[in-house]
Scaffold this active site. Structure first.
Site, PDB file in Angstrom:
ATOM      1  N   SER A 182      15.941  23.066  60.030  1.00  0.00           N
ATOM      2  CA  SER A 182      16.617  21.827  59.046  1.00  0.00           C
ATOM      3  C   SER A 182      15.333  20.972  59.549  1.00  0.00           C
ATOM      4  O   SER A 182      15.077  20.722  61.047  1.00  0.00           O
ATOM      5  CB  SER A 182      17.767  21.620  59.878  1.00  0.00           C
ATOM      6  N   GLU A 326      18.506  20.517  48.295  1.00  0.00           N
ATOM      7  CA  GLU A 326      19.359  20.180  48.638  1.00  0.00           C
ATOM      8  C   GLU A 326      20.280  20.325  47.657  1.00  0.00           C
ATOM      9  O   GLU A 326      21.464  19.833  46.160  1.00  0.00           O
ATOM     10  CB  GLU A 326      19.622  18.848  49.026  1.00  0.00           C
ATOM     11  N   HIS A 353      24.288  24.402  56.206  1.00  0.00           N
ATOM     12  CA  HIS A 353      24.482  22.715  55.537  1.00  0.00           C
ATOM     13  C   HIS A 353      26.161  22.553  55.769  1.00  0.00           C
ATOM     14  O   HIS A 353      26.124  23.135  56.190  1.00  0.00           O
ATOM     15  CB  HIS A 353      23.892  22.504  53.752  1.00  0.00           C
TER      16      HIS A 353
END
Length: 436
Positions: A182, A326, A353
């Protein structure tokens, strides 16, 4: 000054819509103009920096959603004042001198951005969140804080729940992290770094950092606050110690939330305009322009913003989404209804996620008839006739976006827990139903 009251963060599952929701089908070309709420990523970065700046400031057109209200609540718990009563949120820095409890909900930005700020407190700050958040990675940030002399108690889990016990200051210095899971690991340390005695010099050691536009966003916002950031070398970001200047922010529309609306133009052969699309931006959602053009859409800037017009036949795409993971759920949904094969690569990190998005997409699209193969770092999709059924969302707003996109092109698709879209777009279902 006592903190201003915070409107409670809404439950991600509270909704007036049926569950599962019979998401509407587009029966013809859809023509619409849409206004989007503000960017969650920009709102939460602006709130963090406002809370540690040298005076009051305003976050204009802040996104009002569960994630941002959780961030406001976290910063208020630490000792700042965040007035969320209007569209423009007023933030007044305070003294971080108390014990506090922080509810992270399902907000990765709260779980990762707030601990480095909490390290500046003299109190014990306890962090926890929704059950799934206990599975999301945070150990690299906690380890980095320990290396800077901060006391962190996580019982060796490297996950929620944990407690940060600050001493009112952080030494700062060089930290090495593996941010391959991340980019938020890097942003979290940079955001608080100017308030550390020696600043912070963050060095990444591992596979390529995903979602680098989000780190670029962090650097840009820091510079707007007068913070000196050196990002000249690859995999290294150095924040100099100094004052975080109070600056008012105008929050851009959330371009990742544009994905389902622009996808609606793509699957219906219609034309959808998103108002106020910025001329330049660090948001990952800006990549939608190139992605949709490659799939055969006409993409053009107009006076109102960005307009996408769908093609007669939607083409598949072979694309590396590493920097814009995303967007993968919405893109995968488009690929499932495209007329040629697609391959989405470089997105192993989206398994960490809100849910394992690769597995979830393969499962849910496959259950509706899609010919989809799950790979360690992506998905392959080939044209296949789709049918109705229930599309599960796993409390993940981006999965809900994928579900409604497929439903716009396929009869009888029911989207479970569409209210989870409230994470970044509280009125999403109302707006979507209004278009169809």
């Amino acid at each position: 000054m006592s903190p201003s009251p915070i409107t409670p963060a809404p439950s991600p599952t509270a909704s007036r819509w049926a569950d599962p929701w019979p998401a509407p089908r587009a029966r013809g070309p859809v023509t619409a103009t849409v206004s989007l709420p503000g960017s969650k990523s920009l709102t939460n970065r602006a709130l963090v920096l406002a809370a540690i700046s040298d005076g009051p400031s305003v976050v204009r057109r802040a996104l009002r959603s569960r994630d941002t209200l959780l961030m406001a609540g976290a910063l208020t718990a630490l000792g700042s004042s965040v007035d969320t009563a209007g569209d423009d949120w007023v933030v007044t820095p305070g003294v971080f001198d108390r014990d506090a409890a922080v509810d992270c909900g399902l907000a990765g930005t709260v779980m990762r951005f707030v601990p480095p700020v909490a390290a500046l407190s003299t109190g014990a700050v306890a962090f926890d969140g929704d059950p799934h958040m206990r599975k999301r990675p945070i150990g690299e940030v906690l380890g980095a804080l320990r290396s800077l002399g901060v006391e962190v108690d996580d019982q060796g889990r490297g996950a929620l729940p944990f407690t940060v016990r600050g001493s009112g200051r952080v030494r700062g210095g060089t930290v090495v992290v593996d941010a391959s899971a991340s980019s938020q690991f890097i942003s979290a340390l940079l955001l608080a770094g100017a308030r550390y005695d020696e600043g912070v010099d963050v060095r990444h050691d591992g596979k390529p950092v995903p979602s680098l536009p989000h780190v670029e966003m962090t650097v840009q916002v820091l510079r707007e606050h007068g913070v000196e950031v050196d990002d000249a070398d690859a995999n290294r970001w150095a924040v100099a110690p100094g004052v975080v200047r109070a600056v008012d922010h105008d929050v851009e529309p959330d371009l990742s939330n544009a994905a389902p609306f622009l996808a609606l133009a793509a699957v219906s052969g219609g034309s959808v305009t998103v108002r106020d699309w910025p001329a330049t931006t660090t948001q990952a959602g800006d990549a939608l322009r190139d992605i949709l053009a490659t799939m055969g859409c006409t993409v053009e800037r107009v006076a109102e913003g960005l307009r996408v017009t769908g093609p007669d036949r939607l083409q598949g795409i072979d694309v590396d989404l590493h920097d814009v993971g995303e967007l993968a759920p919405a893109v995968a949904a488009l690929c499932a209804v495209a007329h040629s094969p697609s391959h989405l690569r470089g997105i192993a990190h989206i398994r960490g996620h809100e849910t394992d998005r690769l597995s979830a997409l393969a499962t849910e699209l496959g259950a509706l008839g899609a010919d989809v193969t799950e790979h360690p770092d992506g998905l392959s999709l080939r044209p296949a006739p789709l049918h109705g059924g229930v599309f599960h969302t796993y409390a993940d707003h981006r999965m809900a976006h994928a579900g409604v996109i497929v439903a716009a092109a396929v009869d009888d698709v029911l989207v479970q827990d569409v209210a989870t879209t409230g994470k970044t777009f509280p009125d999403f279902a109302d707006v979507w139903a209004g278009l169809l």
